[in-house]
Scaffold this active site. Structure first.
Site, mmCIF file in Angstrom:
data_model
loop_
_atom_site.group_PDB
_atom_site.id
_atom_site.type_symbol
_atom_site.label_atom_id
_atom_site.label_comp_id
_atom_site.label_asym_id
_atom_site.label_seq_id
_atom_site.Cartn_x
_atom_site.Cartn_y
_atom_site.Cartn_z
ATOM 1 N N HIS A 1 42.006 37.810 45.220
ATOM 2 C CA HIS A 1 43.370 38.221 44.846
ATOM 3 C C HIS A 1 44.070 37.190 43.957
ATOM 4 O O HIS A 1 45.103 37.492 43.362
ATOM 5 C CB HIS A 1 44.223 38.485 46.093
ATOM 6 C CG HIS A 1 43.725 39.619 46.917
ATOM 7 N ND1 HIS A 1 43.541 40.878 46.408
ATOM 8 C CD2 HIS A 1 43.345 39.680 48.229
ATOM 9 C CE1 HIS A 1 43.077 41.680 47.361
ATOM 10 N NE2 HIS A 1 42.946 40.972 48.478
ATOM 11 N N HIS B 1 39.489 45.443 49.642
ATOM 12 C CA HIS B 1 40.681 45.368 48.786
ATOM 13 C C HIS B 1 40.295 45.175 47.324
ATOM 14 O O HIS B 1 39.306 44.506 47.021
ATOM 15 C CB HIS B 1 41.578 44.213 49.243
ATOM 16 C CG HIS B 1 42.022 44.312 50.670
ATOM 17 N ND1 HIS B 1 41.319 43.727 51.709
ATOM 18 C CD2 HIS B 1 43.082 44.948 51.229
ATOM 19 C CE1 HIS B 1 41.943 43.979 52.853
ATOM 20 N NE2 HIS B 1 43.012 44.725 52.589
HETATM 21 C C1 OKP Z 1 42.467 39.766 51.616
HETATM 22 B B1 OKP Z 1 41.016 40.114 51.245
HETATM 23 C C2 OKP Z 1 49.886 42.970 55.826
HETATM 24 C C3 OKP Z 1 49.647 43.479 54.435
HETATM 25 C C4 OKP Z 1 49.018 42.400 53.607
HETATM 26 C C5 OKP Z 1 46.957 41.468 52.886
HETATM 27 C C6 OKP Z 1 45.503 41.734 52.826
HETATM 28 C C7 OKP Z 1 44.746 40.642 52.143
HETATM 29 C C8 OKP Z 1 43.259 40.893 52.163
HETATM 30 N N1 OKP Z 1 50.651 43.867 56.627
HETATM 31 N N2 OKP Z 1 47.634 42.483 53.638
HETATM 32 O O1 OKP Z 1 40.898 41.026 50.194
HETATM 33 O O2 OKP Z 1 40.215 40.557 52.333
HETATM 34 ZN ZN ZN Z 2 39.755 42.389 51.646
#
Ligand code: OKP
Ligand code: ZN
Length: 348
Positions: free
Chosen positions: A161, A199
């Site tokens: 990210h 994600h």
């Molecule tokens: C990181 B990776 C929380 C929402 C935010 C963030 C996810 C980050 C994932 N309620 N979530 O891509 O595994």
């Molecule tokens: Zn992820």
């Protein structure tokens, strides 16, 4: 398969994540890497080595110097400004307030450099992130020296990210992008990054979006429904020289392995057609049916199957693969699922 691992990941041990309106212990926790390492050893995947120190030069090939300095000093600046908990942003330069200056205060800087608000910066975060970059660079260097068809960078915190000057979604430095750029600078002319984390790899996509030397393909939860919400749509194909070198497969809630596998096969065909000299796999196992923050339905055996598919496709064209650990939050199964992919690849 060689694994590179640094104990320094443990320095990333934040106490708080903003989740559902409360502070929870972060899903992205030190046990994740420990459990994957234990499984690597249990399955006899291969040698485990510590990284060497590459300094900041390869990091600065991907990330802006002011952003790197911010990460380096953030905790100190936060404490000096009287922060009692962990460092979190609370104001952003959004559409209605799209200023271009980088503020002087740490509160302003946090908003400027954060792309999401769940991720706290804590004491040790920078040291862990920096060690994580050394882990992927060490694994990349190993592959580039012609040793083996694959390597596993067991890095933590994750990276996909993180953009050139933004952190968030548990990520600070974009490990996959740093490794890809390093390989590029060592003479690999074309690279592919395959992002199989649940994600969308918005940071990696953004870093390479205008380039035709790095092909980016990602399978992920549709951003209409899932984090990071603002990037990862199918019509994002790249820009300028990079047009046609970005490929997204946004998939709906409930996606099972047969549907996910069809997208993978399509991504692999496109990668093979691109003729890369090296494949970087952003390996998140949060596609698992029991993942607490995701909505795909993969089972543990499916991870071995898709590892084999990646292996079959890459071995047919003699492209080595660098696996880089990203997400996966069903902690008790994270070792099984991750190592299943690697064993599947090796057996192909
Ligand atoms: C990181 B990776 C929380 C929402 C935010 C963030 C996810 C980050 C994932 N309620 N979530 O891509 O595994
Ligand atoms: Zn992820």
């Amino acid at each position: 398969m060689l694994t590179v691992y640094s104990e320094k990941h443990r320095l990333r041990d934040a106490k708080t994540e903003l989740h559902g309106g409360t502070f929870v212990r972060p899903f992205e926790c030190p046990e994740r890497a420990e459990i994957v390492l234990a499984r690597v050893r249990q399955e006899g995947l291969g040698e485990v080595i510590a990284p060497r120190d590459f300094g900041l030069a390869p990091v600065l090939k991907v990330h802006d110097p002011d952003f790197v300095r911010f990460l380096e000093n953030c905790w100190e600046d936060w404490v000096a400004a009287g922060g009692e908990g962990e460092a979190l942003p609370n104001v952003w330069p959004t559409r209605a307030m799209n200023g271009k200056r980088i503020p002087r205060s740490i509160d302003g800087k946090l908003g400027y450099y954060a792309l999401a608000g769940e991720t706290s910066i804590s004491d040790g975060t920078w040291e862990a992130a920096r060690a994580g970059a050394d882990v992927v660079l060490t694994a990349a260097e190993h592959l580039l020296s012609g040793q083996g068809q694959s390597a596993f960078a067991l890095s933590r915190p994750p990276g996909h990210h993180a953009a050139a000057d933004q952190y968030g979604g548990y990520c600070f430095l974009n490990n996959a992008a740093i490794a890809a750029q390093f390989a590029r600078d060592k003479g690999v002319e074309r690279l592919a990054v395959l992002d199989v984390d649940f994600h969308h790899g918005n940071g990696t996509q953004n870093i390479f979006y205008r380039r035709d030397d790095v092909f980016f393909a990602s399978l992920h939860g549709d951003p209409m429904d899932a984090f990071p919400h603002f990037l990862g749509h199918a019509d994002e194909l790249g820009e300028d020289a990079g047009e046609g070198f970005n490929l997204n497969f946004p998939l709906p809630p409930g996606t099972d392995y047969s549907r996910w596998r069809d997208a993978l096969d399509e991504a692999l065909a496109r990668i093979v057609a691109f003729k890369p000299g090296l494949l970087v796999v952003s390996l998140g196992v949060d596609t698992f049916e029991q993942d607490p923050i995701s909505f795909f339905k993969l089972k543990s055996d499916d991870f071995a199957d898709y590892g084999a598919r990646i292996g079959t496709a890459m071995k047919a064209v003699s492209v080595p693969a660098l696996f880089v650990m990203e997400g996966g939050y069903a902690v008790s199964e994270i070792g099984i699922n991750t190592v299943n992919v690697l064993i599947g690849f090796e057996g192909a």
